[in-house]
Scaffold this active site. Structure first.
Site, PDB file in Angstrom:
ATOM      1  N   HIS A  33      55.789 -56.656 100.059  1.00 20.60           N
ATOM      2  CA  HIS A  33      55.080 -57.549  99.142  1.00 20.60           C
ATOM      3  C   HIS A  33      53.770 -56.906  98.726  1.00 20.60           C
ATOM      4  O   HIS A  33      53.069 -56.323  99.545  1.00 20.60           O
ATOM      5  CB  HIS A  33      54.783 -58.898  99.804  1.00 20.60           C
ATOM      6  CG  HIS A  33      54.015 -59.829  98.907  1.00 20.60           C
ATOM      7  ND1 HIS A  33      54.618 -60.582  97.928  1.00 20.60           N
ATOM      8  CD2 HIS A  33      52.685 -60.111  98.829  1.00 20.60           C
ATOM      9  CE1 HIS A  33      53.704 -61.298  97.296  1.00 20.60           C
ATOM     10  NE2 HIS A  33      52.525 -61.027  97.811  1.00 20.60           N
ATOM     11  N   ASP A  49      56.540 -74.092  99.159  1.00 21.53           N
ATOM     12  CA  ASP A  49      55.582 -73.164  98.548  1.00 21.53           C
ATOM     13  C   ASP A  49      55.502 -73.374  97.045  1.00 21.53           C
ATOM     14  O   ASP A  49      54.409 -73.356  96.463  1.00 21.53           O
ATOM     15  CB  ASP A  49      55.973 -71.718  98.851  1.00 21.53           C
ATOM     16  CG  ASP A  49      55.054 -70.742  98.143  1.00 21.53           C
ATOM     17  OD1 ASP A  49      53.853 -70.739  98.471  1.00 21.53           O
ATOM     18  OD2 ASP A  49      55.517 -70.004  97.258  1.00 21.53           O
ATOM     19  N   ARG A  73      47.907 -75.846  93.830  1.00 13.96           N
ATOM     20  CA  ARG A  73      46.746 -74.989  94.089  1.00 13.96           C
ATOM     21  C   ARG A  73      46.240 -74.385  92.787  1.00 13.96           C
ATOM     22  O   ARG A  73      45.032 -74.227  92.577  1.00 13.96           O
ATOM     23  CB  ARG A  73      47.114 -73.883  95.078  1.00 13.96           C
ATOM     24  CG  ARG A  73      47.259 -74.371  96.514  1.00 13.96           C
ATOM     25  CD  ARG A  73      47.910 -73.322  97.395  1.00 13.96           C
ATOM     26  NE  ARG A  73      47.199 -72.053  97.334  1.00 13.96           N
ATOM     27  CZ  ARG A  73      47.769 -70.865  97.421  1.00 13.96           C
ATOM     28  NH1 ARG A  73      49.095 -70.766  97.559  1.00 13.96           N
ATOM     29  NH2 ARG A  73      47.058 -69.763  97.368  1.00 13.96           N
ATOM     30  N   SER A 129      51.748 -68.921 101.810  1.00 14.39           N
ATOM     31  CA  SER A 129      52.573 -68.775 100.610  1.00 14.39           C
ATOM     32  C   SER A 129      53.365 -67.472 100.655  1.00 14.39           C
ATOM     33  O   SER A 129      54.578 -67.454 100.414  1.00 14.39           O
ATOM     34  CB  SER A 129      51.678 -68.804  99.365  1.00 14.39           C
ATOM     35  OG  SER A 129      52.427 -68.575  98.199  1.00 14.39           O
ATOM     36  N   LYS A 144      57.878 -67.236 102.153  1.00 11.47           N
ATOM     37  CA  LYS A 144      58.980 -66.747 101.310  1.00 11.47           C
ATOM     38  C   LYS A 144      59.675 -65.557 101.963  1.00 11.47           C
ATOM     39  O   LYS A 144      60.888 -65.389 101.844  1.00 11.47           O
ATOM     40  CB  LYS A 144      58.450 -66.383  99.923  1.00 11.47           C
ATOM     41  CG  LYS A 144      57.953 -67.571  99.108  1.00 11.47           C
ATOM     42  CD  LYS A 144      57.722 -67.202  97.665  1.00 11.47           C
ATOM     43  CE  LYS A 144      56.515 -66.331  97.455  1.00 11.47           C
ATOM     44  NZ  LYS A 144      55.235 -67.040  97.625  1.00 11.47           N
TER      45      LYS A 144
END
Length: 433
Positions: A82, A161, A168, A183, A187
């Site tokens: 990520h 999420d 948010r 978050s 995932k």
């Protein structure tokens, strides 16, 4: 459980239990808790941040709020990568084929661009026919066959999420590090990974602009992963200048392909891909030293194994063989921007300004429902520290019309600053956790 009490507890800075945080996650996922109450809880959590244990509990609850991909039966290790987002960051398109060619199983969910940072889903959309709606079953079957599968965010995976992030974004609570951590990692857990490598970007083209904020986020990601039994490795990489030469969806696909083909136009981008390959191989125990991992990454690049894996991946997800057909979108007009001074050195290239210029060209979204022009972008032709002379081409602008180039040209020109004396290019990796 009375949700007003949970709002009050967090408002007063008290610690919530796993059961209470699961109530937040499940209520968000199912819609059982109204948005106004979730918004109030998010603001309370923003002002009184979750501690390390609460962050881990919320992450776990969010991951369990929907379906999870079960990778049982696939070769281990199961890895995911990520990035927190950057200008010109097309690393996933190169890194996943390298990792799969190294024998790892990579199953990944990716998102659309957010603000000035491009999204992997948008880049892959530039490949005609490329499917980005794989079901969990299709992802597992494809990963079993070729070692890699990627899809857009599924409504069935970590639905809490999706609900909390949307709130948010409109309640001024995006910047909470515990909420960012939950978050990201929820995932990844829902996607089935047991080893996660994180690229935390730092600089003008990233959400974390200062080294201090980037360090806090990286440390929190690693600690939360540890508490949840994951192998998590995080490094901070420079995003003060765009990553690589290309910024723009189809242009970035082309650059990624060039790297896999052994014709990297920008060594800095290839170096980052090699580094994160090595980080991943070390994190999952495939190598004992980073240098060994770098050597393995270079071997699969230079031998053509990674390129072969990329082509298998594109075909498996029904994408066109653009390397043969030339089917990537191309801009109608391409014009260079030249250096007007007498000479000097490139001191800086403002990644934020370049990212904003691509948005203004139509390559990014100003509103969430904007349709992208996948052909447009900016091609950076110089690097920080490079010596230049009068008339040197600094960049090429790929646009839908000359009018668009005239509109963004001044912004792009101002992104480049110069020095009369030699300049040292900043380090690529700023820290590791």
């Amino acid at each position: 459980m009375n949700f007003v009490d949970l709002i009050g507890k967090k408002r007063d800075g008290l610690t919530l239990s796993y059961e209470e945080l699961a109530t937040v996650a499940n209520g968000a996922a199912t819609g059982a808790i109204p948005d106004y109450q979730l918004s109030a809880w998010l603001m309370a959590a923003f002002l009184n941040p979750l501690d390390e244990q609460e962050t881990a509990w919320l992450t776990k609850a969010m991951a369990e709020s929907g379906a999870r991909i079960d990778l049982t039966g696939l070769p281990k290790p199961w890895v995911d990568k990520h990035s927190t987002g950057g200008v010109g960051d097309k690393t996933t398109l190169v890194l996943l084929p390298i990792l799969a060619a190294c024998g790892l199983t990579v199953v990944k969910m990716s998102g659309r661009g957010l603000g000035i940072t491009g999204g992997t889903i948008d880049k892959l959309s530039a490949i005609p026919g490329f499917r980005l709606d794989l079901s969990p079953e299709e992802m597992k079957a494809q990963a079993a066959e070729i070692g890699v599968a990627l899809t857009g965010q599924s409504p069935n995976l970590a639905p809490a999420d999706k609900a909390l992030y949307a709130l948010r974004d409109v309640t001024g609570t995006v910047g909470s590090i515990p909420l960012i951590v939950s978050s990201i990692l929820s995932k990844k857990i829902a996607g089935g990974a047991d080893t996660i490598v994180l690229d935390v970007k730092c600089g003008s083209g990233a959400f974390m602009e200062t080294p201090e904020d980037a360090q806090k986020l990286a440390a929190a990601l690693v600690e939360t992963g540890r508490r949840l039994g994951l192998a998590v490795k995080a490094s901070i990489s420079d995003m003060a200048q765009p990553l690589g030469s290309m910024v723009g969806n189809a242009l970035e696909v082309k650059e990624a392909y060039d790297v896999l083909k052994g014709q990297a136009p920008n060594a800095r981008f290839q170096d980052l891909c090699v580094y994160y390959t090595a980080e991943t191989l070390e994190a999952c125990g495939k190598v004992s030293r980073i240098e060994d991992g770098k050597a393995q990454a270079l071997e699969v690049l230079e031998s053509g194994k990674a390129l072969k894996k990329f082509k298998e991946w594109v075909r498996a997800q029904e994408g066109d063989a653009f390397w043969d057909s030339g089917s990537l979108p191309e801009a109608a007009v391409v014009e260079p921007l030249r250096f007007g001074g007498a000479g000097g050195y490139v001191q800086a290239i403002d990644a934020r300004a370049i990212g904003q210029a691509v948005i203004d060209l139509g390559g990014g979204r100003k509103r969430k429902d904007d349709q992208l022009d996948l052909s447009v972008g900016v091609e950076i032709l110089v690097r920080v520290g490079q010596q230049i002379r009068e008339g040197t081409n600094l960049a090429k602008v790929h646009a839908s019309s000359l009018e668009k180039i005239l509109e963004v040209g001044p912004m792009i020109s101002k992104a480049f600053t110069f020095s009369d004396t030699p300049v040292q290019e900043p380090p690529l990796i700023l820290g590791s956790f």
